[in-house]
Motif scaffolding. Structure first.
Motif, short mmCIF file in Angstrom:
data_model
loop_
_atom_site.label_atom_id
_atom_site.label_comp_id
_atom_site.label_asym_id
_atom_site.label_seq_id
_atom_site.Cartn_x
_atom_site.Cartn_y
_atom_site.Cartn_z
N PRO A 99 -3.35 7.70 -8.47
CA PRO A 99 -3.92 8.44 -9.61
C PRO A 99 -2.93 8.40 -10.77
O PRO A 99 -1.73 8.20 -10.57
N ILE A 100 -3.44 8.57 -11.98
CA ILE A 100 -2.56 8.47 -13.15
C ILE A 100 -1.78 9.77 -13.29
O ILE A 100 -2.12 10.66 -14.09
N SER A 101 -0.74 9.89 -12.47
CA SER A 101 0.16 11.03 -12.53
C SER A 101 1.51 10.59 -12.00
O SER A 101 1.60 9.64 -11.22
N ILE A 102 2.55 11.26 -12.42
CA ILE A 102 3.88 10.91 -11.95
C ILE A 102 3.99 11.14 -10.45
O ILE A 102 4.55 10.32 -9.71
N GLU A 103 3.42 12.25 -9.97
CA GLU A 103 3.49 12.56 -8.54
C GLU A 103 2.74 11.51 -7.72
O GLU A 103 3.21 11.07 -6.67
N GLY A 104 1.56 11.13 -8.18
CA GLY A 104 0.78 10.13 -7.47
C GLY A 104 1.47 8.78 -7.44
O GLY A 104 1.46 8.08 -6.42
N ALA A 105 2.08 8.41 -8.57
CA ALA A 105 2.80 7.14 -8.63
C ALA A 105 4.02 7.15 -7.73
O ALA A 105 4.34 6.15 -7.08
N LEU A 106 4.70 8.28 -7.69
CA LEU A 106 5.88 8.41 -6.82
C LEU A 106 5.49 8.17 -5.37
O LEU A 106 6.13 7.38 -4.65
N ALA A 107 4.44 8.83 -4.91
CA ALA A 107 4.01 8.71 -3.51
C ALA A 107 3.56 7.29 -3.18
O ALA A 107 3.93 6.73 -2.13
N ALA A 108 2.77 6.68 -4.07
CA ALA A 108 2.26 5.34 -3.81
C ALA A 108 3.39 4.31 -3.81
O ALA A 108 3.42 3.40 -2.98
N THR A 109 4.33 4.45 -4.74
CA THR A 109 5.44 3.50 -4.80
C THR A 109 6.36 3.67 -3.60
O THR A 109 6.83 2.68 -3.02
N HIS A 110 6.61 4.90 -3.21
CA HIS A 110 7.45 5.16 -2.04
C HIS A 110 6.88 4.47 -0.80
O HIS A 110 7.60 3.80 -0.05
N ALA A 111 5.57 4.62 -0.60
CA ALA A 111 4.93 4.00 0.56
C ALA A 111 5.00 2.48 0.48
O ALA A 111 5.25 1.81 1.49
N ALA A 112 4.79 1.93 -0.71
CA ALA A 112 4.80 0.47 -0.86
C ALA A 112 6.19 -0.11 -0.65
O ALA A 112 6.33 -1.17 -0.02
N LEU A 113 7.21 0.57 -1.14
CA LEU A 113 8.58 0.07 -0.98
C LEU A 113 9.05 0.17 0.47
O LEU A 113 9.93 -0.59 0.91
N ALA A 114 8.47 1.11 1.22
CA ALA A 114 8.87 1.29 2.62
C ALA A 114 8.06 0.42 3.57
O ALA A 114 8.34 0.39 4.78
N ALA A 115 7.07 -0.30 3.06
CA ALA A 115 6.21 -1.13 3.91
C ALA A 115 6.99 -2.31 4.48
O ALA A 115 7.99 -2.75 3.89
N PRO A 116 6.57 -2.83 5.64
CA PRO A 116 7.26 -3.99 6.24
C PRO A 116 7.18 -5.21 5.34
O PRO A 116 6.30 -5.32 4.50
N GLY A 117 8.10 -6.13 5.55
CA GLY A 117 8.11 -7.38 4.80
C GLY A 117 9.11 -7.36 3.66
O GLY A 117 9.72 -6.32 3.36
N PRO A 118 9.27 -8.50 2.99
CA PRO A 118 10.22 -8.59 1.86
C PRO A 118 9.86 -7.60 0.76
O PRO A 118 8.69 -7.46 0.40
#
Length: 338
Positions: free
Chosen positions: A222-241
């Motif tokens: 969602p277009i919010s700082i909190e939503g972006a934080l959560a989505a980015t955190h999950a993406a950066l922690a995902a397996p792979g390069p």
């Protein structure tokens, strides 16, 4: 359309006759001679008769110079972007003796309520962002002279559309990051069903596909700082390069991505380059300052108002998207060496 079901609009007449709404306005306003052929004018008149169409009160008021008021319908005012769109529209409106009423469509609570006892009686025309299109049916704005902003010109509700060249902005972002050497990309996409965000995703994927060896993952927020934080955190922690470049659909998402990167122990731009889109005041408030695409919101509003004036007067609005440009700041750099 059956008589008595739903009041027919000029758009219905245009579709039935196979012409533009501007042509319908010219014919039914008896201003078509020299601009529209006789067979086309006859086709419009026949379509209007068959549909039982009657020009609305606002259109008559415009010819008599009674209301001189237009409505600007935008998403809830969560950034300064649409405030600047209003500033630009109001400036051009004032030059032509019109006033502009700003109507922020409520966010996340369904269609907007009618802001007037009778919107058609109070307004001469409407300018609406595609992200606020759901409000149009509630205010009957689709039955007035209508210009859409940030909308698919092939499927727009309006008689005209005005767009920023978002596709070119995304191409500029991709070219910048590819030239720096990035090949692993993460797209932090706005979780909003809107044509303008579809364009961003499509253009980014198309441009990266042209370069061998690139990978692209997508995370939605969602277009919010909190939503972006959560989505980015999950993406950066995902397996792979891990991605080395993060392309955000707007500056607010980029700010949330900054926070996620820092919590993950990553440095911007040494470990992760980040880009935004809008060039809001936020872009230079965060550190490092954000590389982003500058959108001239006031010029956007000016073009929208000029297009609406043209539609109301039966003229063809100026064609062409509004240029945008990439502003390179401190949030992008070559990727780290593996």
């Amino acid at each position: 359309m059956a008589r008595g079901s739903t009041r027919p609009t000029s758009r219905d007449v245009a579709q039935a006759a196979g012409v533009s709404q501007a042509a319908v306005s010219l014919v039914l306003g008896d201003k078509w001679r020299g601009r529209v052929s006789e067979p086309t004018a006859q086709r419009v008149r026949e379509a209007a008769y068959e549909l039982g169409y009657r020009p609305n009160l606002a259109a008559r008021n415009l010819r008599l110079g009674r209301t001189r008021t237009v409505l600007l319908v935008v998403p809830a005012l969560t950034t300064e972007f649409f405030a600047e769109v209003y500033t630009g529209a109001a400036r051009i409106a004032a030059e032509h003796g019109f006033g502009v009423v700003l109507y922020p469509s409520p966010e996340g609570v369904g269609p907007a309520r009618d802001p007037f006892a009778s919107a058609q009686a109070a307004l001469d025309g409407v300018i609406a962002s595609s992200m606020a299109a759901d409000a149009l049916s509630a205010i009957r704005g689709d039955q007035l002279p209508l210009v859409m902003l940030d909308s698919d010109p092939n499927g727009s509700l309006g008689a005209a559309t005005v767009n920023l060249d978002i596709a070119d902005g995304i191409r500029q972002v991709a070219e910048h990051l590819l030239t720096l050497g990035h090949r692993r990309f993460l797209h932090l996409a706005a979780d909003v069903p809107s044509w303008t965000f579809e364009v961003r995703a499509r253009e980014l994927a198309a441009r990266l596909t042209e370069t061998p060896g690139t990978t692209l993952r997508t995370a939605r927020a969602p277009i919010s700082i909190e939503g972006a934080l959560a989505a980015t955190h999950a993406a950066l922690a995902a397996p792979g390069p891990r991605p080395t470049a993060l392309v955000c659909d707007d500056d607010k998402l980029a700010a949330g991505a900054y926070k996620a990167a820092r919590r993950a122990g990553l440095r911007v731009p040494d470990d992760l380059s980040v880009t935004g889109l809008d060039d809001l005041g936020l872009a230079t408030a965060i550190d490092p300052e954000l590389t982003t695409v500058r959108l001239d919101a006031e010029l956007f509003g000016e073009h929208g108002m000029r297009a609406l004036l043209a539609v109301m007067e039966g003229r063809t609005p100026e064609a062409g998207d509004i240029p945008v440009n990439l502003v390179v700041r401190g949030s992008t750099a070559p990727p780290p060496q593996d």
